[in-house]
Design an enzyme around this catalytic site. Structure first.
Site, PDB file in Angstrom:
ATOM      1  N   ARG A   1       0.858  -1.272   0.107  1.00  0.00           N
ATOM      2  CA  ARG A   1       0.200  -0.172   0.073  1.00  0.00           C
ATOM      3  C   ARG A   1       0.823   1.314   0.092  1.00  0.00           C
ATOM      4  O   ARG A   1       2.008   1.393   0.757  1.00  0.00           O
ATOM      5  CB  ARG A   1      -0.959   0.060   1.124  1.00  0.00           C
TER       6      ARG A   1
ATOM      7  N   THR B   1      -9.228   0.136  -9.855  1.00  0.00           N
ATOM      8  CA  THR B   1      -8.526  -0.804  -9.144  1.00  0.00           C
ATOM      9  C   THR B   1      -8.558  -2.173  -9.950  1.00  0.00           C
ATOM     10  O   THR B   1      -9.622  -2.186 -10.848  1.00  0.00           O
ATOM     11  CB  THR B   1      -9.046  -1.084  -7.674  1.00  0.00           C
TER      12      THR B   1
ATOM     13  N   ASP C   1      -8.086   8.362   0.181  1.00  0.00           N
ATOM     14  CA  ASP C   1      -8.452   7.180   0.974  1.00  0.00           C
ATOM     15  C   ASP C   1      -8.127   7.191   2.798  1.00  0.00           C
ATOM     16  O   ASP C   1      -8.951   6.724   3.386  1.00  0.00           O
ATOM     17  CB  ASP C   1      -7.796   5.935   0.678  1.00  0.00           C
TER      18      ASP C   1
ATOM     19  N   SER D   1      -7.783   0.840   3.227  1.00  0.00           N
ATOM     20  CA  SER D   1      -8.512   0.363   2.004  1.00  0.00           C
ATOM     21  C   SER D   1      -9.499  -0.622   1.913  1.00  0.00           C
ATOM     22  O   SER D   1      -9.975  -1.012   3.279  1.00  0.00           O
ATOM     23  CB  SER D   1      -7.198  -0.416   1.467  1.00  0.00           C
TER      24      SER D   1
ATOM     25  N   GLY E   1     -14.065   0.357  -5.013  1.00  0.00           N
ATOM     26  CA  GLY E   1     -14.017   0.964  -3.956  1.00  0.00           C
ATOM     27  C   GLY E   1     -14.527   0.653  -2.741  1.00  0.00           C
ATOM     28  O   GLY E   1     -14.415  -0.768  -2.620  1.00  0.00           O
TER      29      GLY E   1
END
Ligand code: DON
Length: 578
Positions: A108, A385, A427, A456, A478
């Site tokens: 991440r 994503t 985020d 996340s 999402g």
């Protein structure tokens, strides 16, 4: 459990019978058996682009294991899916080796050293629109190159040049632009026009790339070559790092050479749980995905879904209430475990799920009446994503979700290096109670701190049945990622659907706030929607599809193990095997 009884009586009511079981139709997902996916015994890859799937297949056929292939797919997605595949973003990889070991890699993005808690607020304390979404300041320190290479080093078997090679070729020789990519570029032309480095690649002379043209990315090929030659140093120091830092200086960003040098991926123990005897292996914090998935499955165990017709009002009611409670916990309890004590054991405990589900009544509980659960008993323990799934002939499984956050991330390409930077800083909770791009709320657990990873929802997951891998699954989407993975599991485990039926079935979503049940077209009959309204639900049909699942299921047929792949009909991906 009382809830189960009351839901059962609800299910039997005449109103709900109207919306009854899709099992009466040809199949729950409306897919006939003759459209079942092909089966393979030696290896399989399911990803969002045919080019990336091919890259993984090339490595598998060349004797690489699932980790080698997963790394190849990751780099190939950075070329063929610039909306989400990336070098300038991050992701999570869940691995389950055939010998039973399981692990995860957290790559991440991290907040740069110069980030501050209030960096997206104006002097009056209001969130400045778009600052965490577009441009250099939106970017966290990228994690993907380091993470993919760390997994390769520890669990792969092939040299770097062999797994990065297909991506370098793809970037240098080019590939045909698919309609989906062309449409996405055209949609974002306005944002791209702020950044000459982005326009030069995706819309030369401000004309967006057209479907069917061959798209070559020589700068990206050179960046990939540097990574292939020098490993993580080919990205986090030297030429590529200089290009990133120069771009920051030009565009008002704050990522420094030191931030890049300091970036390290983390190998973390997966979060594990069970659902009706199957073992669930998923991503721990800084993803909320694994903990929430397991918490929701635990709550679902209190219900006998054989008595609750698929997508009846009773089904939607139970699922929405379970989702609502889990997402309320997400907002309060979840963040980067290196910075905040996340009560994972409590969140995934069966006992806690029972107490949480006990508050579900026969009608909608307004979100205002649900807050995060009391974790005091557990505090002692420490739109873009993409997901892909890989299984090799030995049964090693890899489940990977990577992201730039929004489609094309911050929209800013690093000049000369040819890749997009993420906009993952969005985020974080920019301010308590201020929703992010996905309407998600958060507070201290997910506040900005230098070096911290933003929370996340990505949920790469592997499920073990009878001691052997059964399902490798995940999705983009999402905040809907977790509920999508949940439903793909439930559709198979509780409603007996095939993998394809489970993926194709319309999906529903509830995330605490907004206090609304979202659904894909065709999820409910009009009668079911009326019933849900009478139970107190606000329902909204989504205008966009919910997620794009890429999954592999492993089944026994006549005593032999077979892999079946699924690449979501909502996307342009491909599942292939041999
Ligand atoms: O990590 C997360 O939860 C988000 N950045 C994921 C974004 C996403 O899935 C958008 N794609 N459809």
């Amino acid at each position: 459990m009382n809830n189960a009884r009351s839901i059962l009586s609800l299910a039997l009511s005449s109103l709900i019978a109207l919306s009854a079981c899709r099992k009466d139709q040809e199949s729950p997902g409306g897919i006939k058996d003759d459209s079942l996916p092909h089966r393979y015994a030696n290896g399989m890859v399911s990803s969002a682009t045919p080019e990336a799937t091919q890259a993984g297949m090339e490595v598998l056929r060349g004797g690489g294991n699932a980790v080698d292939a997963a790394v190849a797919v990751g780099f190939a997605l950075a070329v063929s899916l610039p909306q989400a595949g990336n070098l300038g973003g991050g992701g999570f990889m869940v691995i389950r080796m055939a010998d039973g070991r399981s692990t995860t890699f957290d790559f991440r993005e991290r907040a740069p050293g110069k980030a501050t808690r209030d960096m997206y607020l104006d002097s009056a304390g209001n969130v400045i629109p778009d600052l965490s979404l577009t441009g250099a300041l939106a970017a966290g320190v990228p994690g993907s190159p380091a993470g993919l290479l760390a997994a390769l080093d520890k669990y792969g078997t092939k040299p770097r040049r062999q797994v990065i090679g297909p991506a370098i070729r793809l970037a240098a020789e080019g590939f045909r632009v698919q309609p989906g990519l062309a449409a996405n570029i055209a949609e974002k032309l306005h944002d791209f026009s702020r950044f000459p480095s982005t326009l030069a690649i995706f819309a030369p002379d401000t004309i967006p790339l057209k479907a069917g043209t061959t798209f070559r990315q020589p700068a990206l090929a050179r960046t990939l070559q540097r990574i292939s030659d020098s490993g993580a140093a080919g990205f986090y120091s030297g030429t590529t790092a200089d290009m990133i830092v120069r771009q920051m200086e030009r565009s008002g960003g704050i990522i420094t050479h030191q931030d890049l040098l300091d970036y390290k991926p983390s190998e973390r123990r997966p979060v594990v749980g069970t659902y009706r005897g199957d073992s669930i292996i998923s991503m721990p914090p800084p993803s909320s995905g694994g903990p929430l998935l397991i918490q929701m499955l635990n709550m679902m165990e209190g219900y006998d879904f054989h008595t609750i017709p698929f997508h009846s009002a009773a089904h939607a009611h139970v699922m929405a209430e379970i989702m609502r409670r889990a997402y309320a916990d997400r907002a309060h309890h979840l963040g980067d475990p290196d910075f905040f004590s996340v009560p994972v054991a409590g969140l995934v405990s069966k006992e806690y799920a029972k107490s949480r589900a006990a508050t579900i009544t026969d009608s909608a509980t307004p979100s205002a009446r649900i807050s995060s659960g009391d974790m005091s008993a557990y505090m002692h323990e420490s739109p873009q994503t993409t997901h892909y799934s890989v299984v090799d002939k030995d049964g090693n499984c890899v489940s990977v979700t990577v992201t730039l956050n929004a489609s094309f991330g911050s929209k800013l390409v690093v000049d000369g290096a040819g890749f997009f930077l993420n906009d993952e800083m969005d985020d974080f909770a920019a301010k308590p109670g201020a929703p992010n791009l996905y309407g998600l709320l958060g507070d201290t657990a997910n506040a900005i701190v230098p070096g911290k990873r933003m929370l996340s929802s990505m949920t790469p997951t592997i499920i073990i049945r009878d001691g052997r891998p059964w399902l490798v699954v995940g999705t983009p989407g999402g905040s809907t990622i977790i509920t999508t993975v949940l439903q793909v599991i439930q559709n198979q485990a509780d409603y007996g659907m095939t993998l394809r039926e489970a993926g194709d079935a319309p999906r529903i979503h509830q995330q605490w706030y907004p206090d609304t049940v979202y659904y894909e077209k065709g999820a409910f009959t009009t009668a079911t929607l009326d019933t849900l309204k009478s139970l107190g639900y606000k329902t909204v049909e989504r205008d966009a599809p919910s997620g794009r699942v890429d999954a592999i299921r492993i089944i026994d047929v006549d005593g032999k193990r077979w892999m079946e792949g699924y690449s979501d009909s909502r996307g342009y991906g491909s599942a292939e095997g041999y």
